[in-house]
Design an enzyme around this catalytic site. Structure first.
Site, PDB file in Angstrom:
ATOM      1  N   LYS A  47     -17.425   5.808  -0.619  1.00  0.00           N
ATOM      2  CA  LYS A  47     -18.700   5.249  -0.158  1.00  0.00           C
ATOM      3  C   LYS A  47     -18.963   5.633   1.281  1.00  0.00           C
ATOM      4  O   LYS A  47     -20.107   5.682   1.731  1.00  0.00           O
ATOM      5  CB  LYS A  47     -18.642   3.713  -0.168  1.00  0.00           C
ATOM      6  CG  LYS A  47     -18.480   3.061  -1.494  1.00  0.00           C
ATOM      7  CD  LYS A  47     -18.216   1.554  -1.316  1.00  0.00           C
ATOM      8  CE  LYS A  47     -17.684   0.950  -2.604  1.00  0.00           C
ATOM      9  NZ  LYS A  47     -17.199  -0.418  -2.490  1.00  0.00           N
ATOM     10  N   LYS A  70      -8.710   3.334   8.118  1.00  0.00           N
ATOM     11  CA  LYS A  70      -9.928   2.589   8.461  1.00  0.00           C
ATOM     12  C   LYS A  70      -9.969   2.232   9.935  1.00  0.00           C
ATOM     13  O   LYS A  70     -11.046   2.205  10.540  1.00  0.00           O
ATOM     14  CB  LYS A  70     -10.049   1.324   7.608  1.00  0.00           C
ATOM     15  CG  LYS A  70     -10.419   1.642   6.177  1.00  0.00           C
ATOM     16  CD  LYS A  70     -10.948   0.442   5.429  1.00  0.00           C
ATOM     17  CE  LYS A  70     -11.326   0.826   4.005  1.00  0.00           C
ATOM     18  NZ  LYS A  70     -11.441  -0.294   3.109  1.00  0.00           N
ATOM     19  N   LYS A 112     -10.931  12.075  -1.260  1.00  0.00           N
ATOM     20  CA  LYS A 112     -11.376  11.310  -2.429  1.00  0.00           C
ATOM     21  C   LYS A 112     -12.869  11.002  -2.305  1.00  0.00           C
ATOM     22  O   LYS A 112     -13.406  10.920  -1.185  1.00  0.00           O
ATOM     23  CB  LYS A 112     -10.555  10.029  -2.603  1.00  0.00           C
ATOM     24  CG  LYS A 112     -10.779   8.999  -1.548  1.00  0.00           C
ATOM     25  CD  LYS A 112     -10.077   7.683  -1.871  1.00  0.00           C
ATOM     26  CE  LYS A 112     -10.457   6.709  -0.755  1.00  0.00           C
ATOM     27  NZ  LYS A 112      -9.901   5.414  -0.795  1.00  0.00           N
TER      28      LYS A 112
HETATM   29  P1  TYM Z   1     -12.670  -0.635  -3.492  1.00  0.00           P
HETATM   30  O1  TYM Z   1     -13.804  -1.595  -3.416  1.00  0.00           O
HETATM   31  O2  TYM Z   1     -12.528   0.375  -2.401  1.00  0.00           O
HETATM   32  O3  TYM Z   1     -12.721   0.175  -4.848  1.00  0.00           O
HETATM   33  C1  TYM Z   1     -12.916  -0.445  -6.117  1.00  0.00           C
HETATM   34  C2  TYM Z   1     -12.077   0.265  -7.180  1.00  0.00           C
HETATM   35  O4  TYM Z   1     -12.469   1.642  -7.281  1.00  0.00           O
HETATM   36  C3  TYM Z   1     -11.314   2.489  -7.202  1.00  0.00           C
HETATM   37  N1  TYM Z   1     -11.696   3.749  -6.563  1.00  0.00           N
HETATM   38  C4  TYM Z   1     -11.491   4.965  -7.108  1.00  0.00           C
HETATM   39  N2  TYM Z   1     -10.931   5.344  -8.278  1.00  0.00           N
HETATM   40  C5  TYM Z   1     -10.899   6.688  -8.536  1.00  0.00           C
HETATM   41  N3  TYM Z   1     -11.381   7.637  -7.686  1.00  0.00           N
HETATM   42  C6  TYM Z   1     -11.942   7.291  -6.501  1.00  0.00           C
HETATM   43  N4  TYM Z   1     -12.424   8.234  -5.683  1.00  0.00           N
HETATM   44  C7  TYM Z   1     -12.017   5.900  -6.167  1.00  0.00           C
HETATM   45  N5  TYM Z   1     -12.507   5.218  -5.092  1.00  0.00           N
HETATM   46  C8  TYM Z   1     -12.303   3.909  -5.356  1.00  0.00           C
HETATM   47  C9  TYM Z   1     -10.336   1.682  -6.347  1.00  0.00           C
HETATM   48  O5  TYM Z   1      -9.001   2.113  -6.532  1.00  0.00           O
HETATM   49  C10 TYM Z   1     -10.576   0.278  -6.843  1.00  0.00           C
HETATM   50  O6  TYM Z   1      -9.846   0.023  -8.022  1.00  0.00           O
HETATM   51  N6  TYM Z   1      -8.810  -3.369  -1.918  1.00  0.00           N
HETATM   52  C11 TYM Z   1      -9.658  -3.111  -3.052  1.00  0.00           C
HETATM   53  C12 TYM Z   1     -10.415  -4.341  -3.536  1.00  0.00           C
HETATM   54  C13 TYM Z   1      -9.543  -5.510  -3.868  1.00  0.00           C
HETATM   55  C14 TYM Z   1      -8.712  -5.635  -5.030  1.00  0.00           C
HETATM   56  C15 TYM Z   1      -8.141  -6.934  -4.925  1.00  0.00           C
HETATM   57  C16 TYM Z   1      -8.407  -4.784  -6.090  1.00  0.00           C
HETATM   58  C17 TYM Z   1      -9.437  -6.658  -3.166  1.00  0.00           C
HETATM   59  N7  TYM Z   1      -8.599  -7.513  -3.780  1.00  0.00           N
HETATM   60  C18 TYM Z   1      -7.251  -7.380  -5.883  1.00  0.00           C
HETATM   61  C19 TYM Z   1      -7.521  -5.260  -7.066  1.00  0.00           C
HETATM   62  C20 TYM Z   1      -6.955  -6.536  -6.952  1.00  0.00           C
HETATM   63  C21 TYM Z   1     -10.710  -2.085  -2.629  1.00  0.00           C
HETATM   64  O7  TYM Z   1     -11.029  -1.969  -1.470  1.00  0.00           O
HETATM   65  O8  TYM Z   1     -11.300  -1.422  -3.663  1.00  0.00           O
END
Ligand code: TYM
Length: 342
Positions: free
Chosen positions: A206, A119, A203
């Site tokens: 967004k 990032k 992957k």
């Molecule tokens: P974020 O917002 O990027 O994504 C949300 C969830 O979607 C999953 N994900 C995917 N799974 C499969 N294939 C993909 N291409 C794909 N893209 C995204 C992510 O693994 C996630 O589960 N840091 C985290 C948010 C967060 C969080 C937390 C998660 C903040 N605090 C505490 C768990 C516990 C994030 O940016 O996810």
């Protein structure tokens, strides 16, 4: 202090940085909804504090993005009676515990975070301190509830490892054995890493500039079918068995998506569809995806048309979340030795 085993508690979060795509759905939200049948009161958060670490979308957009993720949770089956659904900034414990964890995490640990490197890009000097400290706040999200299980996609594995390290180091350094649980990631099922429809080595994300690379939860049936029809593949038909897809990431991704929607393993999908040309497999996948996503976009629109109702659900969830997190913060302060207000 005596060590008491922690009861199972599920927590997960999603950033409000734009709409959700099929990777978020199959890898996360769909599984969050399924866990409601197994777990009492799982906690699902819209992590708005995290969403400003890499830039600010603007005041109105920030609120809209937060409500959009809340609407997506609801449309995908998160029941605010059975789950605790809220946005992070309403519960100050996240930021308060995040500070303590910033003092527990080591610079060396943060330097290894691949998501920060991705990032921040080439110009890491210009990245915010918040982006760097992001995983310490993520650990606070989880541990504020003494959560023991965290369903996420594969891309969050490293952050979860760090949460575990923080829990262990806090318990050691502050002489509080077992106070924080060491949380387990739940990275299960076939869809833990859904890839871009345009490039099987990246992957689904967004932030990809091409909208054709992802299926959005808000896409209508025609758009979903078009994106699958135009998904990049090679000219060969599907192989007879799964092994034959080892070096064909785009084909494997489509089979994986089919498996996730149909509740089969990729090997089972190959029994039915192995040997088919993409001119036959893609329409089958499109029909399945459209049928399984039917209603999500409409339900999201319905929820989004009533922002006051979303805000009410989030506030109620935040009250319940605060009730759980505040005693954990109070105990944490006692463990550290902070003098409370009299
Ligand atoms: P974020 O917002 O990027 O994504 C949300 C969830 O979607 C999953 N994900 C995917 N799974 C499969 N294939 C993909 N291409 C794909 N893209 C995204 C992510 O693994 C996630 O589960 N840091 C985290 C948010 C967060 C969080 C937390 C998660 C903040 N605090 C505490 C768990 C516990 C994030 O940016 O996810």
């Amino acid at each position: 202090m005596t060590e008491v085993p922690h009861p199972r508690r599920v927590f997960s979060g999603i950033q409000p940085t734009g709409g959700l795509h099929l990777g978020n759905y199959l890898g996360a939200v769909k599984r969050f909804a399924e866990l409601q049948a197994i777990d009492a009161e799982p906690i699902y958060c819209v992590v708005d504090l995290h969403a400003i670490t890499a830039g600010w979308a603007g005041r109105t957009q920030m609120a809209e993005d937060t409500r959009e993720i809340a609407a997506a949770y609801l449309a995908c089956g998160i029941d605010p009676e059975r789950s605790i659904l809220f946005n992070q900034s309403q519960v100050p414990v996240h930021a308060q515990l995040g500070w303590i964890f910033s003092c527990v995490a080591r610079l060396g640990w943060m330097n290894r975070m691949t998501q920060f490197k991705d990032k921040a890009g080439k110009n890491a000097e210009k990245a915010s301190l918040g982006l760097y400290a992001y995983p310490a706040l993520q650990a606070a999200d989880i541990l504020a509830y003494h959560a023991t299980h965290v369903p996420v996609g594969e891309d969050q594995r490293q952050h979860l490892e760090l949460s575990r390290d923080i829990a262990i180091k806090f318990n050691n350094d502050f002489d509080a054995p077992g106070f924080f649980p060491v949380p387990e990631p739940i990275i299960e099922g076939v869809a833990t890493r859904i890839m871009s429809l345009r490039d099987g080595s990246k992957k689904m994300s967004k932030s990809d500039p091409s909208d054709m690379s992802r299926i959005n939860l808000t896409d209508d049936a025609d758009t979903i079918a078009k994106k699958i029809r135009k998904a990049k593949t090679d000219p060969e038909p599907l192989s007879e068995t799964l092994d034959g897809l080892a070096d064909r990431p785009e084909a494997l991704n489509l089979v994986t998506i089919y498996a996730a929607f149909s509740g089969q393993t990729p090997a089972q999908v190959m029994v039915e569809h192995g040997g088919q040309p993409f001119s036959a497999f893609k329409p089958a996948l499109a029909d399945l995806a459209v049928a399984k996503m039917d209603g999500i976009a409409d339900a999201m629109r319905r929820y989004q048309s009533d922002p006051a109702e979303i805000d009410r659900i989030l506030s109620k969830g935040a009250d319940r979340a605060a009730e759980l997190a505040e005693p954990v913060l109070k105990q944490t302060y006692e463990i550290v030795g902070f003098i409370p207000r009299g």
